[in-house]
Design a protein around this motif. Structure first.
Motif, PDB file in Angstrom:
ATOM      1  N   GLY A  68     -14.428  57.243  23.833  1.00  0.00           N
ATOM      2  CA  GLY A  68     -14.914  56.788  22.094  1.00  0.00           C
ATOM      3  C   GLY A  68     -16.294  56.224  22.472  1.00  0.00           C
ATOM      4  O   GLY A  68     -16.783  55.689  23.673  1.00  0.00           O
ATOM      5  N   LEU A  69     -16.871  55.914  21.276  1.00  0.00           N
ATOM      6  CA  LEU A  69     -17.874  55.148  21.082  1.00  0.00           C
ATOM      7  C   LEU A  69     -17.640  53.767  20.158  1.00  0.00           C
ATOM      8  O   LEU A  69     -17.168  53.980  19.436  1.00  0.00           O
ATOM      9  CB  LEU A  69     -18.903  55.763  20.470  1.00  0.00           C
ATOM     10  N   LEU A  70     -18.427  52.795  20.512  1.00  0.00           N
ATOM     11  CA  LEU A  70     -18.275  51.510  19.767  1.00  0.00           C
ATOM     12  C   LEU A  70     -19.579  50.948  19.565  1.00  0.00           C
ATOM     13  O   LEU A  70     -20.243  50.616  20.633  1.00  0.00           O
ATOM     14  CB  LEU A  70     -17.334  50.436  20.522  1.00  0.00           C
ATOM     15  N   TYR A  71     -20.059  51.007  18.487  1.00  0.00           N
ATOM     16  CA  TYR A  71     -21.375  50.591  18.294  1.00  0.00           C
ATOM     17  C   TYR A  71     -21.468  49.179  17.507  1.00  0.00           C
ATOM     18  O   TYR A  71     -20.714  48.916  16.798  1.00  0.00           O
ATOM     19  CB  TYR A  71     -22.006  51.604  17.130  1.00  0.00           C
ATOM     20  N   MET A  72     -22.267  48.354  17.959  1.00  0.00           N
ATOM     21  CA  MET A  72     -22.336  46.874  17.371  1.00  0.00           C
ATOM     22  C   MET A  72     -23.725  46.661  17.015  1.00  0.00           C
ATOM     23  O   MET A  72     -24.838  46.708  17.994  1.00  0.00           O
ATOM     24  CB  MET A  72     -21.857  45.987  18.351  1.00  0.00           C
ATOM     25  N   LYS A  73     -23.936  46.200  15.964  1.00  0.00           N
ATOM     26  CA  LYS A  73     -25.438  45.316  15.686  1.00  0.00           C
ATOM     27  C   LYS A  73     -24.919  43.991  15.322  1.00  0.00           C
ATOM     28  O   LYS A  73     -24.053  43.440  14.561  1.00  0.00           O
ATOM     29  CB  LYS A  73     -25.991  46.207  14.423  1.00  0.00           C
ATOM     30  N   ILE A  74     -25.767  43.108  15.712  1.00  0.00           N
ATOM     31  CA  ILE A  74     -25.704  41.323  15.256  1.00  0.00           C
ATOM     32  C   ILE A  74     -27.005  40.998  14.647  1.00  0.00           C
ATOM     33  O   ILE A  74     -28.317  41.420  15.027  1.00  0.00           O
ATOM     34  CB  ILE A  74     -25.587  40.782  16.809  1.00  0.00           C
ATOM     35  N   VAL A  75     -26.783  40.367  13.761  1.00  0.00           N
ATOM     36  CA  VAL A  75     -27.603  39.517  12.820  1.00  0.00           C
ATOM     37  C   VAL A  75     -27.624  38.260  12.909  1.00  0.00           C
ATOM     38  O   VAL A  75     -26.447  37.699  12.799  1.00  0.00           O
ATOM     39  CB  VAL A  75     -27.861  40.026  11.233  1.00  0.00           C
ATOM     40  N   LYS A  76     -28.674  37.456  13.400  1.00  0.00           N
ATOM     41  CA  LYS A  76     -28.783  35.942  13.355  1.00  0.00           C
ATOM     42  C   LYS A  76     -28.653  35.401  11.888  1.00  0.00           C
ATOM     43  O   LYS A  76     -29.406  34.791  11.726  1.00  0.00           O
ATOM     44  CB  LYS A  76     -29.686  35.403  14.323  1.00  0.00           C
ATOM     45  N   SER A  77     -27.357  35.355  11.270  1.00  0.00           N
ATOM     46  CA  SER A  77     -27.288  34.749   9.887  1.00  0.00           C
ATOM     47  C   SER A  77     -25.995  35.105   9.466  1.00  0.00           C
ATOM     48  O   SER A  77     -25.710  36.348   9.707  1.00  0.00           O
ATOM     49  CB  SER A  77     -28.546  34.968   8.776  1.00  0.00           C
ATOM     50  N   ASP A  78     -25.448  34.587   8.439  1.00  0.00           N
ATOM     51  CA  ASP A  78     -24.257  35.040   8.023  1.00  0.00           C
ATOM     52  C   ASP A  78     -24.724  35.667   6.597  1.00  0.00           C
ATOM     53  O   ASP A  78     -25.208  35.166   5.810  1.00  0.00           O
ATOM     54  CB  ASP A  78     -23.300  33.856   7.569  1.00  0.00           C
ATOM     55  N   ARG A  79     -24.532  37.091   6.818  1.00  0.00           N
ATOM     56  CA  ARG A  79     -24.903  38.188   5.497  1.00  0.00           C
ATOM     57  C   ARG A  79     -23.514  38.447   4.580  1.00  0.00           C
ATOM     58  O   ARG A  79     -23.886  39.217   3.658  1.00  0.00           O
ATOM     59  CB  ARG A  79     -25.687  39.040   5.949  1.00  0.00           C
ATOM     60  N   SER A  80     -22.727  37.643   4.787  1.00  0.00           N
ATOM     61  CA  SER A  80     -21.463  38.072   3.922  1.00  0.00           C
ATOM     62  C   SER A  80     -21.492  37.935   2.491  1.00  0.00           C
ATOM     63  O   SER A  80     -20.736  38.548   1.699  1.00  0.00           O
ATOM     64  CB  SER A  80     -20.284  37.309   4.343  1.00  0.00           C
ATOM     65  N   ASP A  81     -22.640  37.180   1.843  1.00  0.00           N
ATOM     66  CA  ASP A  81     -22.791  37.268   0.618  1.00  0.00           C
ATOM     67  C   ASP A  81     -23.854  37.928   0.152  1.00  0.00           C
ATOM     68  O   ASP A  81     -24.471  37.856  -1.177  1.00  0.00           O
ATOM     69  CB  ASP A  81     -22.930  35.659   0.110  1.00  0.00           C
ATOM     70  N   TYR A  82     -24.313  38.965   0.932  1.00  0.00           N
ATOM     71  CA  TYR A  82     -25.362  39.688   0.412  1.00  0.00           C
ATOM     72  C   TYR A  82     -25.376  40.606  -0.683  1.00  0.00           C
ATOM     73  O   TYR A  82     -23.987  41.329  -0.672  1.00  0.00           O
ATOM     74  CB  TYR A  82     -26.049  40.603   1.666  1.00  0.00           C
ATOM     75  N   GLU A  83     -25.957  40.852  -1.604  1.00  0.00           N
ATOM     76  CA  GLU A  83     -25.922  41.640  -2.763  1.00  0.00           C
ATOM     77  C   GLU A  83     -27.461  42.369  -2.970  1.00  0.00           C
ATOM     78  O   GLU A  83     -28.323  41.744  -3.091  1.00  0.00           O
ATOM     79  CB  GLU A  83     -25.448  40.855  -3.990  1.00  0.00           C
ATOM     80  N   PRO A  84     -27.439  43.613  -3.028  1.00  0.00           N
ATOM     81  CA  PRO A  84     -28.646  44.432  -3.292  1.00  0.00           C
ATOM     82  C   PRO A  84     -29.055  43.942  -4.767  1.00  0.00           C
ATOM     83  O   PRO A  84     -28.311  43.596  -5.643  1.00  0.00           O
ATOM     84  CB  PRO A  84     -28.369  45.948  -3.189  1.00  0.00           C
ATOM     85  N   HIS A  85     -30.488  44.023  -4.811  1.00  0.00           N
ATOM     86  CA  HIS A  85     -31.218  43.603  -5.860  1.00  0.00           C
ATOM     87  C   HIS A  85     -31.924  44.627  -6.563  1.00  0.00           C
ATOM     88  O   HIS A  85     -33.085  44.418  -6.961  1.00  0.00           O
ATOM     89  CB  HIS A  85     -32.024  42.200  -5.682  1.00  0.00           C
ATOM     90  N   PHE A  86     -31.249  45.668  -6.322  1.00  0.00           N
ATOM     91  CA  PHE A  86     -32.135  46.971  -7.225  1.00  0.00           C
ATOM     92  C   PHE A  86     -31.083  47.926  -8.018  1.00  0.00           C
ATOM     93  O   PHE A  86     -30.066  47.748  -7.977  1.00  0.00           O
ATOM     94  CB  PHE A  86     -32.552  47.590  -6.050  1.00  0.00           C
TER      95      PHE A  86
END
Length: 86
Positions: A68-86
Motif C-alpha cells: 500500500g501507499l500512505l501519502y502525507m502532506k504537512i502544513v505549518k499552521s492549524d487549518r481546521s477552521d478553513y472555509e472557502p470564500h467562493f
C-alpha cells in the motif's frame, strides 16, 4: 507549533476498506481534531502530539496491509477552521 496533516492511505489489495476504517477510527480516538472526506483524512494539532500519534498509527496501518501507499502532506499552521470564500 501547530500543524495540519493530510493523509491518504491506499492499500493495493482487495478487501482494503477494513484497514482504512481501522486507521481512521484510531485517529478519531486520539483526541486530535480529525476531519474526513472521501479522498483523505486531515489531522490538526500541536506538532509533537500529532507526530507521536501518527508515528504509531501509520506503522500499525501499514503492518495491517500487504502492500500500500500512505501519502502525507504537512502544513505549518492549524487549518481546521478553513472555509472557502467562493
Amino acid at each position: 507549533m501547530n500543524i495540519s496533516v493530510e493523509l491518504t492511505l491506499t492499500p493495493l489489495q482487495d478487501n482494503f476498506e477494513p484497514a482504512i476504517i481501522h486507521f481512521i477510527k484510531k485517529l478519531r480516538a486520539s483526541g486530535l481534531t480529525v476531519l474526513e472526506n472521501p479522498l483523505s483524512t486531515q489531522v490538526f494539532g500541536e506538532y509533537d502530539v500529532v507526530m507521536n500519534v501518527l508515528q504509531k498509527e501509520m506503522k500499525t496501518a501499514l503492518e495491517a496491509i500487504d502492500k500500500g501507499l500512505l501519502y502525507m502532506k504537512i502544513v505549518k499552521s492549524d487549518r481546521s477552521d478553513y472555509e472557502p470564500h467562493f
